[in-house]
Motif scaffolding. Structure first.
Motif, short mmCIF file in Angstrom:
data_model
loop_
_atom_site.label_atom_id
_atom_site.label_comp_id
_atom_site.label_asym_id
_atom_site.label_seq_id
_atom_site.Cartn_x
_atom_site.Cartn_y
_atom_site.Cartn_z
N ILE A 57 -6.42 -16.73 54.72
CA ILE A 57 -6.21 -17.10 56.12
C ILE A 57 -7.41 -17.91 56.57
O ILE A 57 -8.56 -17.53 56.32
CB ILE A 57 -6.05 -15.84 57.01
N HIS A 58 -7.15 -19.03 57.23
CA HIS A 58 -8.22 -19.94 57.63
C HIS A 58 -8.04 -20.33 59.09
O HIS A 58 -7.00 -20.87 59.47
CB HIS A 58 -8.21 -21.20 56.75
N TYR A 59 -9.04 -20.03 59.90
CA TYR A 59 -9.04 -20.40 61.32
C TYR A 59 -9.97 -21.60 61.52
O TYR A 59 -11.03 -21.69 60.89
CB TYR A 59 -9.58 -19.26 62.19
N TYR A 60 -9.57 -22.47 62.43
CA TYR A 60 -10.38 -23.63 62.79
C TYR A 60 -10.42 -23.75 64.31
O TYR A 60 -9.41 -23.55 64.98
CB TYR A 60 -9.77 -24.91 62.21
N LEU A 61 -11.59 -24.10 64.82
CA LEU A 61 -11.73 -24.43 66.23
C LEU A 61 -11.67 -25.94 66.37
O LEU A 61 -12.17 -26.68 65.50
CB LEU A 61 -13.05 -23.91 66.78
N VAL A 62 -11.06 -26.40 67.45
CA VAL A 62 -10.91 -27.82 67.72
C VAL A 62 -11.72 -28.15 68.96
O VAL A 62 -11.63 -27.45 69.98
CB VAL A 62 -9.42 -28.18 67.95
N TYR A 63 -12.52 -29.21 68.87
CA TYR A 63 -13.37 -29.64 69.98
C TYR A 63 -12.97 -31.04 70.41
O TYR A 63 -12.69 -31.90 69.58
CB TYR A 63 -14.85 -29.64 69.56
N ASP A 64 -12.96 -31.24 71.71
CA ASP A 64 -12.71 -32.54 72.32
C ASP A 64 -14.01 -32.93 73.03
O ASP A 64 -14.37 -32.32 74.04
CB ASP A 64 -11.54 -32.42 73.30
N ASN A 65 -14.72 -33.91 72.46
CA ASN A 65 -16.03 -34.29 73.01
C ASN A 65 -16.94 -33.09 73.19
O ASN A 65 -17.51 -32.86 74.25
CB ASN A 65 -15.86 -35.06 74.33
N ASP A 66 -17.05 -32.29 72.15
CA ASP A 66 -17.93 -31.12 72.08
C ASP A 66 -17.51 -29.97 73.01
O ASP A 66 -18.26 -29.01 73.19
CB ASP A 66 -19.39 -31.50 72.35
N ILE A 67 -16.33 -30.04 73.58
CA ILE A 67 -15.80 -28.96 74.41
C ILE A 67 -14.69 -28.26 73.62
O ILE A 67 -13.78 -28.94 73.12
CB ILE A 67 -15.25 -29.49 75.74
N ALA A 68 -14.76 -26.94 73.50
CA ALA A 68 -13.73 -26.20 72.77
C ALA A 68 -12.38 -26.45 73.44
O ALA A 68 -12.20 -26.20 74.63
CB ALA A 68 -14.06 -24.71 72.75
N ALA A 69 -11.44 -26.98 72.67
CA ALA A 69 -10.15 -27.42 73.21
C ALA A 69 -8.97 -26.64 72.66
O ALA A 69 -7.88 -26.68 73.22
CB ALA A 69 -9.95 -28.90 72.91
N GLY A 70 -9.15 -25.92 71.54
CA GLY A 70 -8.05 -25.20 70.94
C GLY A 70 -8.43 -24.65 69.58
O GLY A 70 -9.59 -24.66 69.19
N PHE A 71 -7.41 -24.17 68.89
CA PHE A 71 -7.63 -23.60 67.56
C PHE A 71 -6.34 -23.69 66.77
O PHE A 71 -5.26 -23.91 67.31
CB PHE A 71 -8.10 -22.15 67.66
N PHE A 72 -6.47 -23.51 65.46
CA PHE A 72 -5.29 -23.35 64.63
C PHE A 72 -5.61 -22.41 63.48
O PHE A 72 -6.77 -22.15 63.15
CB PHE A 72 -4.70 -24.68 64.14
N LYS A 73 -4.53 -21.87 62.91
CA LYS A 73 -4.62 -20.88 61.83
C LYS A 73 -3.68 -21.31 60.71
O LYS A 73 -2.50 -21.58 60.95
CB LYS A 73 -4.20 -19.51 62.36
N ILE A 74 -4.23 -21.39 59.52
CA ILE A 74 -3.46 -21.75 58.32
C ILE A 74 -3.46 -20.55 57.38
O ILE A 74 -4.49 -19.90 57.20
CB ILE A 74 -4.13 -22.94 57.58
N LYS A 75 -2.31 -20.27 56.80
CA LYS A 75 -2.20 -19.16 55.84
C LYS A 75 -1.63 -19.68 54.53
O LYS A 75 -0.73 -20.52 54.54
CB LYS A 75 -1.26 -18.08 56.37
N GLU A 76 -2.15 -19.18 53.43
CA GLU A 76 -1.57 -19.47 52.13
C GLU A 76 -0.41 -18.48 51.99
O GLU A 76 -0.61 -17.34 51.59
CB GLU A 76 -2.63 -19.33 51.04
N ASN A 77 0.79 -18.96 52.34
CA ASN A 77 1.92 -18.06 52.52
C ASN A 77 3.21 -18.81 52.23
O ASN A 77 3.35 -19.96 52.62
CB ASN A 77 1.90 -17.54 53.96
N GLY A 78 4.15 -18.16 51.58
CA GLY A 78 5.41 -18.79 51.22
C GLY A 78 6.45 -18.76 52.30
O GLY A 78 6.31 -18.06 53.31
N VAL A 79 7.49 -19.53 52.07
CA VAL A 79 8.66 -19.57 52.95
C VAL A 79 9.91 -19.60 52.06
O VAL A 79 9.84 -20.07 50.90
CB VAL A 79 8.62 -20.80 53.90
#
Length: 170
Positions: A57-79
């Motif tokens: 599981i991998h979380y990432y923070l997203v910054y817009d001009n050095d301001i925290a703007a959001g996040f996302f989560k990626i999983k090594e997981n099947g469908v």
């Protein structure tokens, strides 16, 4: 300028704060209780702490001009219909409302596709509410619908309970 930073344990407080705020910005309308019961069940700080130490599981923070703007989560997981070893799941992608519509989602998606390829995965998949404005963005990014389901949670507004599973070959 948009920057993306992999979350570490010391990012827990910021990640948790952004997760709660962005979820509330996005999905309060789904819930008769404003999402309180859902957040209490699935957005506990301890859950984020545990997932930050997981290897798949991998979380990432997203910054817009050095301001925290959001996040996302990626999983090594099947469908369904694909070997799990070929799949990556985009489990969460949320932006704070003041950062939506600025092209940040496209930057994030390009990053996620590259990450999926780096991990030698050929299928990126996600679930999205059929009432979400993000559905159009995912379709535009090349995702196609493979499944529709109804969520069954206490307090969910039934007319908004439809969730779509989508895949994109990368």
């Amino acid at each position: 300028m948009v920057t993306i930073k992999k979350c570490e344990a010391n990012d827990l407080d910021l990640l948790h704060k952004i997760a709660i705020q962005s979820y509330n910005d996005t999905y309060q309308y789904l819930w008769k209780d404003g999402g309180t019961s859902y957040l209490e069940k699935f957005y506990q700080k301890e859950t984020f702490r545990e997932e930050l130490s997981a290897t798949d599981i991998h979380y990432y923070l997203v910054y817009d001009n050095d301001i925290a703007a959001g996040f996302f989560k990626i999983k090594e997981n099947g469908v369904a219909s694909y070997p799990a070893s070929e799949c990556m799941e985009l489990d969460k992608l949320y932006l704070l409302k003041e950062h939506i519509g600025k092209g940040i989602g496209k930057v994030i998606m390009n990053f996620i596709v590259s990450l999926t390829q780096e991990k030698n995965r050929s299928v990126l998949w996600l679930k999205v509410m059929d009432s979400s404005p993000a559905l159009f963005a995912y379709e535009k990014a090349g995702f196609v619908q493979i499944e529709i389901n109804q969520l069954v949670y206490p307090h969910i507004v039934e007319k908004y309970a439809t969730i779509i599973t989508m895949v994109r070959k990368v």
